[in-house]
Design a protein around this motif. Structure first.
Motif, PDB file in Angstrom:
ATOM      1  N   ARG A 188       0.836  -1.213   0.000  1.00 47.03           N
ATOM      2  CA  ARG A 188       0.000   0.000   0.000  1.00 47.03           C
ATOM      3  C   ARG A 188       0.864   1.253   0.000  1.00 47.03           C
ATOM      4  O   ARG A 188       1.888   1.316   0.688  1.00 47.03           O
ATOM      5  N   LEU A 189       0.418   2.253  -0.753  1.00 48.46           N
ATOM      6  CA  LEU A 189       1.091   3.544  -0.781  1.00 48.46           C
ATOM      7  C   LEU A 189       0.982   4.178   0.604  1.00 48.46           C
ATOM      8  O   LEU A 189      -0.120   4.395   1.111  1.00 48.46           O
ATOM      9  N   ALA A 190       2.130   4.460   1.233  1.00 47.02           N
ATOM     10  CA  ALA A 190       2.153   5.029   2.575  1.00 47.02           C
ATOM     11  C   ALA A 190       2.513   6.511   2.559  1.00 47.02           C
ATOM     12  O   ALA A 190       2.067   7.264   3.412  1.00 47.02           O
ATOM     13  N   GLY A 191       3.327   6.922   1.594  1.00 45.34           N
ATOM     14  CA  GLY A 191       3.755   8.311   1.550  1.00 45.34           C
ATOM     15  C   GLY A 191       4.909   8.506   0.610  1.00 45.34           C
ATOM     16  O   GLY A 191       5.048   7.802  -0.392  1.00 45.34           O
ATOM     17  N   ARG A 192       5.771   9.459   0.960  1.00 51.07           N
ATOM     18  CA  ARG A 192       6.928   9.782   0.128  1.00 51.07           C
ATOM     19  C   ARG A 192       8.072  10.208   1.026  1.00 51.07           C
ATOM     20  O   ARG A 192       7.878  10.591   2.188  1.00 51.07           O
ATOM     21  N   ALA A 193       9.264  10.149   0.485  1.00 49.57           N
ATOM     22  CA  ALA A 193      10.462  10.616   1.188  1.00 49.57           C
ATOM     23  C   ALA A 193      11.429  11.146   0.142  1.00 49.57           C
ATOM     24  O   ALA A 193      11.298  10.834  -1.048  1.00 49.57           O
ATOM     25  N   CYS A 194      12.387  11.939   0.596  1.00 51.47           N
ATOM     26  CA  CYS A 194      13.359  12.463  -0.361  1.00 51.47           C
ATOM     27  C   CYS A 194      14.706  12.695   0.289  1.00 51.47           C
ATOM     28  O   CYS A 194      14.823  12.868   1.495  1.00 51.47           O
ATOM     29  N   VAL A 195      15.703  12.660  -0.548  1.00 52.60           N
ATOM     30  CA  VAL A 195      17.043  13.150  -0.278  1.00 52.60           C
ATOM     31  C   VAL A 195      17.357  13.982  -1.507  1.00 52.60           C
ATOM     32  O   VAL A 195      17.364  13.463  -2.622  1.00 52.60           O
ATOM     33  N   ARG A 196      17.558  15.291  -1.315  1.00 49.17           N
ATOM     34  CA  ARG A 196      17.747  16.158  -2.479  1.00 49.17           C
ATOM     35  C   ARG A 196      18.515  17.417  -2.106  1.00 49.17           C
ATOM     36  O   ARG A 196      18.562  17.811  -0.941  1.00 49.17           O
TER      37      ARG A 196
END
Length: 181
Positions: free
Chosen positions: A87-95
């Motif tokens: 299931r899609l839980a969210g998002r994360a990033c390193v940028r």
């Protein structure tokens, strides 16, 4: 070398850099993530501390900016899925993030409300910090949130980041947390 600063050489070659934690799987995205990012961007509760819900054009622009990061640096935005169910839980990033003329390595995360208060924020913030510091090789990582976002501030502290200062960013006041290598 002609690689950009903080380039993750293995990720630049693979163009994916998926990662897993105890409860989540992060998928590095290509254009296939646009539909899912529209769902994230349209969710008012998800986006409440991230600038507010956005429509299709703004979601497309957001995804386009993140695809440029993947093409240029080999890392950027990940779609987060619950391990096991998918299931899609969210998002994360390193940028990369320009703060006051300085190139900083930002880590970020966001979840749908049904995934709040399960320790997943801390889990993924720790993993993003590890990616930024170890895989990418940044000397430090930063995270920003609104001063009133007590939950996110707690996540940052639990992930080993320390409050550094208030900062004007994105048209408002944010708090900046940092973790050094």
């Amino acid at each position: 070398s002609d690689l950009p600063p903080h380039a993750c050489v293995p990720c630049l070659r693979a163009r994916a850099c998926p990662f897993s934690s105890a409860g989540l799987h992060g998928e590095g995205r290509t254009g296939a993530g646009l539909r899912e990012m529209r769902r994230v961007g349209a969710d008012a509760r998800f986006m409440a501390m991230l600038g507010g819900a956005r429509g299709e054009a703004a979601s497309r622009a957001y995804m386009d900016r993140n695809l440029v990061d993947w093409a240029k640096f080999g890392f950027g935005l990940w779609v987060l899925r619950e391990r096991g169910s998918g299931r899609l839980a969210g998002r994360a990033c390193v940028r990369h993030l320009d703060l006051d003329g300085q190139d900083e390595m930002e880590i970020g995360y966001g979840f749908f409300p049904e995934f709040w208060r399960q320790g997943l924020g801390t889990e993924i913030a720790r993993e993003c910090a590890r990616v930024g510091l170890e895989d990418v090789g940044a000397p430090s990582v930063v995270a920003l949130t609104l001063p009133e976002n007590v939950g996110s501030r707690r996540v940052m502290t639990n992930a080993g980041l320390a409050f550094e200062r208030e900062i004007a960013h994105g048209g408002g006041t944010h708090v900046l947390y940092r973790r050094r290598a």
